[in-house]
Design an enzyme around this catalytic site. Structure first.
Site, PDB file in Angstrom:
ATOM      1  N   ASP A  87      25.468  -1.086  39.567  1.00 51.50           N
ATOM      2  CA  ASP A  87      26.277  -1.105  38.741  1.00 51.50           C
ATOM      3  C   ASP A  87      27.953  -1.218  38.520  1.00 51.50           C
ATOM      4  OD1 ASP A  87      24.250  -0.213  37.486  1.00 51.50           O
ATOM      5  OD2 ASP A  87      24.584   1.821  37.869  1.00 51.50           O
TER       6      ASP A  87
ATOM      7  N   LYS B 156      27.222  -6.695  38.128  1.00 48.75           N
ATOM      8  CA  LYS B 156      27.149  -7.873  38.640  1.00 48.75           C
ATOM      9  C   LYS B 156      26.733  -8.505  37.530  1.00 48.75           C
ATOM     10  CE  LYS B 156      23.790  -5.399  40.339  1.00 48.75           C
ATOM     11  NZ  LYS B 156      24.372  -4.153  40.273  1.00 48.75           N
TER      12      LYS B 156
ATOM     13  N   LYS C 239      27.832  -8.725  34.556  1.00 53.70           N
ATOM     14  CA  LYS C 239      29.116  -9.433  33.761  1.00 53.70           C
ATOM     15  C   LYS C 239      29.999 -10.661  34.285  1.00 53.70           C
ATOM     16  CE  LYS C 239      33.702  -9.115  33.333  1.00 53.70           C
ATOM     17  NZ  LYS C 239      35.114  -9.506  33.237  1.00 53.70           N
TER      18      LYS C 239
ATOM     19  N   GLY D  27      20.006  -2.766  35.688  1.00 56.91           N
ATOM     20  CA  GLY D  27      20.745  -2.136  34.144  1.00 56.91           C
ATOM     21  C   GLY D  27      21.985  -2.869  33.579  1.00 56.91           C
ATOM     22  N   HIS D  28      21.733  -4.713  33.390  1.00 55.47           N
ATOM     23  CA  HIS D  28      23.247  -4.981  33.403  1.00 55.47           C
ATOM     24  C   HIS D  28      23.617  -5.151  32.050  1.00 55.47           C
ATOM     25  CE1 HIS D  28      21.239  -7.522  37.701  1.00 55.47           C
ATOM     26  NE2 HIS D  28      21.784  -5.681  37.129  1.00 55.47           N
TER      27      HIS D  28
ATOM     28  N   ARG E 253      -0.789  -4.494  50.324  1.00 60.88           N
ATOM     29  CA  ARG E 253      -2.124  -5.832  50.228  1.00 60.88           C
ATOM     30  C   ARG E 253      -2.873  -5.734  49.529  1.00 60.88           C
ATOM     31  NH1 ARG E 253      -1.631  -6.958  56.974  1.00 60.88           N
ATOM     32  NH2 ARG E 253      -2.313  -4.570  56.315  1.00 60.88           N
TER      33      ARG E 253
ATOM     34  N   GLN F 118      20.512  -4.525  41.553  1.00 58.36           N
ATOM     35  CA  GLN F 118      21.198  -2.282  42.309  1.00 58.36           C
ATOM     36  C   GLN F 118      22.222  -3.233  43.744  1.00 58.36           C
ATOM     37  OE1 GLN F 118      17.505  -3.553  42.874  1.00 58.36           O
ATOM     38  NE2 GLN F 118      17.328  -2.051  40.885  1.00 58.36           N
TER      39      GLN F 118
ATOM     40  N   VAL G 225      22.540   2.032  31.956  1.00 57.99           N
ATOM     41  CA  VAL G 225      21.417   1.398  31.245  1.00 57.99           C
ATOM     42  C   VAL G 225      20.436   1.467  31.009  1.00 57.99           C
ATOM     43  CG1 VAL G 225      22.097  -0.630  30.184  1.00 57.99           C
ATOM     44  CG2 VAL G 225      24.019  -0.149  31.596  1.00 57.99           C
TER      45      VAL G 225
ATOM     46  N   THR H 283      18.613   4.258  31.981  1.00 57.01           N
ATOM     47  CA  THR H 283      18.388   5.990  32.099  1.00 57.01           C
ATOM     48  C   THR H 283      18.701   6.426  31.308  1.00 57.01           C
ATOM     49  OG1 THR H 283      18.674   6.653  34.322  1.00 57.01           O
ATOM     50  CG2 THR H 283      16.430   5.829  34.611  1.00 57.01           C
TER      51      THR H 283
ATOM     52  N   ARG I  46      26.246   8.786  35.314  1.00 50.23           N
ATOM     53  CA  ARG I  46      26.580   7.981  37.020  1.00 50.23           C
ATOM     54  C   ARG I  46      28.050   9.789  37.847  1.00 50.23           C
ATOM     55  NH1 ARG I  46      27.686   1.731  34.418  1.00 50.23           N
ATOM     56  NH2 ARG I  46      25.944   1.810  34.392  1.00 50.23           N
TER      57      ARG I  46
ATOM     58  N   GLY J 276      38.144  -5.781  31.986  1.00 52.02           N
ATOM     59  CA  GLY J 276      37.984  -5.095  30.795  1.00 52.02           C
ATOM     60  C   GLY J 276      36.172  -5.753  31.486  1.00 52.02           C
TER      61      GLY J 276
HETATM   62  P1  GDP Z   1      25.412  -4.142  37.105  1.00 45.82           P
HETATM   63  O1  GDP Z   1      24.423  -3.443  36.819  1.00 45.82           O
HETATM   64  O2  GDP Z   1      26.239  -4.171  37.972  1.00 45.82           O
HETATM   65  O3  GDP Z   1      25.532  -5.990  35.910  1.00 45.82           O
HETATM   66  O4  GDP Z   1      26.304  -2.783  36.019  1.00 45.82           O
HETATM   67  P2  GDP Z   1      25.926  -2.337  34.731  1.00 45.82           P
HETATM   68  O5  GDP Z   1      26.743  -3.395  33.580  1.00 45.82           O
HETATM   69  O6  GDP Z   1      25.432  -1.227  34.644  1.00 45.82           O
HETATM   70  O7  GDP Z   1      27.495  -1.628  34.512  1.00 45.82           O
HETATM   71  C1  GDP Z   1      28.590  -1.929  34.485  1.00 45.82           C
HETATM   72  C2  GDP Z   1      29.758  -1.891  33.198  1.00 45.82           C
HETATM   73  O8  GDP Z   1      30.982  -2.078  33.233  1.00 45.82           O
HETATM   74  C3  GDP Z   1      28.919  -2.656  32.140  1.00 45.82           C
HETATM   75  O9  GDP Z   1      28.944  -1.776  31.205  1.00 45.82           O
HETATM   76  C4  GDP Z   1      30.540  -4.057  32.022  1.00 45.82           C
HETATM   77  O10 GDP Z   1      29.953  -4.335  30.793  1.00 45.82           O
HETATM   78  C5  GDP Z   1      31.442  -2.769  32.302  1.00 45.82           C
HETATM   79  N1  GDP Z   1      32.426  -4.374  32.526  1.00 45.82           N
HETATM   80  C6  GDP Z   1      31.788  -4.882  33.720  1.00 45.82           C
HETATM   81  N2  GDP Z   1      33.210  -5.007  34.309  1.00 45.82           N
HETATM   82  C7  GDP Z   1      34.318  -4.249  33.133  1.00 45.82           C
HETATM   83  C8  GDP Z   1      35.366  -4.339  33.739  1.00 45.82           C
HETATM   84  O11 GDP Z   1      36.262  -5.427  34.735  1.00 45.82           O
HETATM   85  N3  GDP Z   1      35.843  -3.667  33.346  1.00 45.82           N
HETATM   86  C9  GDP Z   1      35.450  -2.409  32.690  1.00 45.82           C
HETATM   87  N4  GDP Z   1      36.210  -1.577  31.578  1.00 45.82           N
HETATM   88  N5  GDP Z   1      34.089  -2.905  32.405  1.00 45.82           N
HETATM   89  C10 GDP Z   1      33.508  -3.770  32.753  1.00 45.82           C
HETATM   90  P1  IMO Z   2      21.955  -2.066  38.441  1.00 49.51           P
HETATM   91  O1  IMO Z   2      20.740  -2.922  38.804  1.00 49.51           O
HETATM   92  C1  IMO Z   2      21.743   2.301  40.091  1.00 49.51           C
HETATM   93  C2  IMO Z   2      18.531   3.902  41.352  1.00 49.51           C
HETATM   94  C3  IMO Z   2      18.119   4.845  40.894  1.00 49.51           C
HETATM   95  C4  IMO Z   2      17.518   5.659  42.199  1.00 49.51           C
HETATM   96  C5  IMO Z   2      17.005   4.564  43.209  1.00 49.51           C
HETATM   97  C6  IMO Z   2      15.624   4.097  43.248  1.00 49.51           C
HETATM   98  O2  IMO Z   2      22.267  -2.091  37.032  1.00 49.51           O
HETATM   99  O3  IMO Z   2      22.810  -1.961  39.496  1.00 49.51           O
HETATM  100  P2  IMO Z   2      14.465   2.632  41.776  1.00 49.51           P
HETATM  101  O4  IMO Z   2      13.868   2.930  40.126  1.00 49.51           O
HETATM  102  O5  IMO Z   2      15.190   1.322  42.503  1.00 49.51           O
HETATM  103  O6  IMO Z   2      12.963   3.282  42.761  1.00 49.51           O
HETATM  104  O7  IMO Z   2      15.099   4.107  41.839  1.00 49.51           O
HETATM  105  O8  IMO Z   2      17.788   3.302  42.852  1.00 49.51           O
HETATM  106  N1  IMO Z   2      18.727   2.643  41.574  1.00 49.51           N
HETATM  107  C7  IMO Z   2      19.799   2.268  40.899  1.00 49.51           C
HETATM  108  N2  IMO Z   2      21.294   2.660  40.439  1.00 49.51           N
HETATM  109  N3  IMO Z   2      21.701   1.104  39.515  1.00 49.51           N
HETATM  110  C8  IMO Z   2      20.461   0.521  38.946  1.00 49.51           C
HETATM  111  O9  IMO Z   2      20.242  -0.646  39.310  1.00 49.51           O
HETATM  112  C9  IMO Z   2      19.825   1.124  39.721  1.00 49.51           C
HETATM  113  N4  IMO Z   2      18.015   0.761  40.244  1.00 49.51           N
HETATM  114  C10 IMO Z   2      17.356   1.549  40.829  1.00 49.51           C
HETATM  115  O10 IMO Z   2      18.595   5.627  40.201  1.00 49.51           O
HETATM  116  O11 IMO Z   2      18.337   6.402  42.304  1.00 49.51           O
HETATM  117 MG    MG Z   3      23.483  -1.649  36.271  1.00 47.67          MG
END
Ligand code: GDP
Ligand code: IMO
Ligand code: MG
Length: 427
Positions: free
Chosen positions: A13, A16, A18, A40-41, A142, A223, A298, A300, A304, A414
């Site tokens: 989170d 990535k 963005k 969840g991106h 396997r 992740q 995003v 579940t 966080r 942002g």
């Molecule tokens: P990912 O899983 O690594 O793609 O990240 P997530 O999308 O789960 O969480 C990142 C959150 O931060 C999302 O809601 C993005 O829209 C937001 N975001 C990303 N970069 C920035 C930033 O520079 N500033 C702010 N305020 N939000 C951001």
């Molecule tokens: P993105 O790509 C944050 C965490 C789960 C749990 C552990 C194992 O959005 O960054 P799983 O279902 O993968 O077996 O769960 O990993 N987890 C994440 N935490 N961002 C994620 O993905 C995650 N994907 C899995 O919360 O602790």
């Molecule tokens: Mg995420």
């Protein structure tokens, strides 16, 4: 032309999605190489917000070919609903390619994930419940089902039988659940075959030929480094390799092709699920980071866990991924704090430790050693260049860079595509 890897430097989170979307318009292929719909991106384009789980964030760039590599685990029902959701919003998804060697998450993997977590009770991992761990376990054992198996009913039936043989014993005798019928699973999976057929490809060949033809390939990690099955905070990890090496095994592209590895790094730290987190905050600062940063999962919808920036983790991410650059995200979230603590080392059983300890016991005992940096109060969301940032924000970035071991080449101020300060170009 080179291949680039973009991956999470912390516990996921980091932003990535963005960052990938930002580069999507300038690259030819965006490839997911591990994980599945546990990711969840969130990508914000203008006034539109997209939540992607399985599809590479490059799907939102019309010129880019999105690829689901062999290292990914694919839940066909999730994939198809994600595709139709995007189609309804006018996004063209026809260029998508899926590796025939990617493993399939079946309903029994989801069931096993959930019952296992329940059985673990207090010791649970806090998984996303999407069947990720059990699907990778079957791959390693396997007895997995691959995308290509959907096109041979006899092989598919044999494989589902083999997989359910043991699982049904465990489900009925240990977990007191009903057995899962082979026919039902086979029928459901065959139902996806035709719909997925247009996308299935020899992605290893496609990607290597693309690189030979001077195309730019971007690998998008799911992740993060500390959720890596080998290099993360085991057992509180996911079941794949989000670290840079995973990009090679999860796509069939050799390491000599990768010229840049970009670590996405949040200006503070978050974690979802169970496991150690030295800088975690349980006070008003933690609540404020969660509120201002919108730190809610995003996938579940879980809150966080939030804490200050941890430079020990950033240094570790630089090392295990061979990072060439950082993309620092969410700097804007820190606006308004008078002082910002940054963890520079740990204290473990009375001793100062500069690097991430390999021992789980030590990491569980690690207490953060903080240095405090002066904050800023000016709005930075409109900043377009480094010099637009207030002096204290500049100093915060420079300090993080010094502690983290790789240059910070971009800064997020942002969520929007244009809310980014570029320092060194990635391409
Ligand atoms: P990912 O899983 O690594 O793609 O990240 P997530 O999308 O789960 O969480 C990142 C959150 O931060 C999302 O809601 C993005 O829209 C937001 N975001 C990303 N970069 C920035 C930033 O520079 N500033 C702010 N305020 N939000 C951001
Ligand atoms: P993105 O790509 C944050 C965490 C789960 C749990 C552990 C194992 O959005 O960054 P799983 O279902 O993968 O077996 O769960 O990993 N987890 C994440 N935490 N961002 C994620 O993905 C995650 N994907 C899995 O919360 O602790
Ligand atoms: Mg995420």
């Amino acid at each position: 032309m080179p291949a680039l890897v973009l991956l999470g430097a912390q516990w996921g989170d980091e932003g990535k999605g963005k960052a990938t979307d930002l580069l999507g318009g300038s690259v030819d292929y965006v490839v997911r190489y591990q994980g599945g719909n546990n990711a969840g991106h969130t990508v914000v384009v203008g006034d539109q917000k997209y939540a992607l789980h399985l599809l590479p964030s490059g799907i939102l760039s019309p010129t880019c070919v999105p690829v689901i590599g062999n290292g990914v685990v694919v839940d066909p029902s999730v994939l198809l609903s994600e595709l139709s959701g995007l189609n309804e919003r006018g996004v063209d998804t026809s260029k998508l390619m899926i590796s025939g060697n990617a493993h399939i998450i079946t309903p029994y993997h989801v069931t096993v994930d959930k019952v296992t977590e329940r059985f673990l009770g207090k010791r649970k991992i806090g998984t996303t419940g999407r069947g990720i761990g059990p699907t990778y376990a079957d791959k390693i054992n396997r007895v997995g089902i691959r995308v290509q198996d959907l096109y041979d009913e006899s092989i598919l039936t044999q494989k589902v039988e083999a997989a359910l043989d043991v699982k049904n014993q465990v489900l009925t005798k240990l977990y007191n659940r009903r057995a899962i019928a082979v026919d039902q699973v086979v029928e459901e999976l065959l139902g996806y075959a035709e719909k997925l057929a247009p996308y299935v490809a020899d992605t290893v060949l496609v990607l290597n030929q693309a690189l030979e033809d001077d195309k730019v390939v971007l690998f998008e990690g799911g992740q993060g480094t500390l959720l890596d099955i080998d290099h993360g905070t085991y057992p509180f990890v996911t079941s794949s390799n989000p670290t840079a090496g995973g990009a090679c095994t999860g796509s069939g592209v050799g390491p000599t092709k990768i010229s840049r590895v970009i670590g996405i790094l949040k200006a503070y730290t978050t974690r979802v699920g169970a496991g150690p987190f030295p800088t975690e905050l349980f006070d008003a600062d933690g609540d404020a980071l969660r509120r201002i940063g919108g730190e809610r999962g995003v996938t579940t919808g879980r809150d966080r866990r939030c804490g200050w920036f941890d430079a020990v983790i950033a240094r570790y991410a630089t090392r295990v991924n061979g990072l060439t650059d950082f993309f620092l995200t969410k700097l804007d979230v820190l606006t308004g704090w008078e002082q910002i603590p940054v963890c520079v080392a740990y204290e473990i059983d009375g001793k100062r430790v500069e690097e991430l300890p390999y021992s789980q016991t030590d990491f569980h005992h690690a207490k953060p050693v903080y240095e405090t940096l002066p904050g800023w109060s000016e709005d930075i969301t409109k900043a377009k260049s480094f010099s637009d940032l207030p002096k204290n924000a500049q100093n915060y970035v420079r300090a993080l860079e010094e502690m983290s071991g790789a240059p910070i080449s971009a800064i997020g101020v942002g969520p929007g595509r244009d809310e980014t300060i570029e320092i060194n170009s990635f391409l």
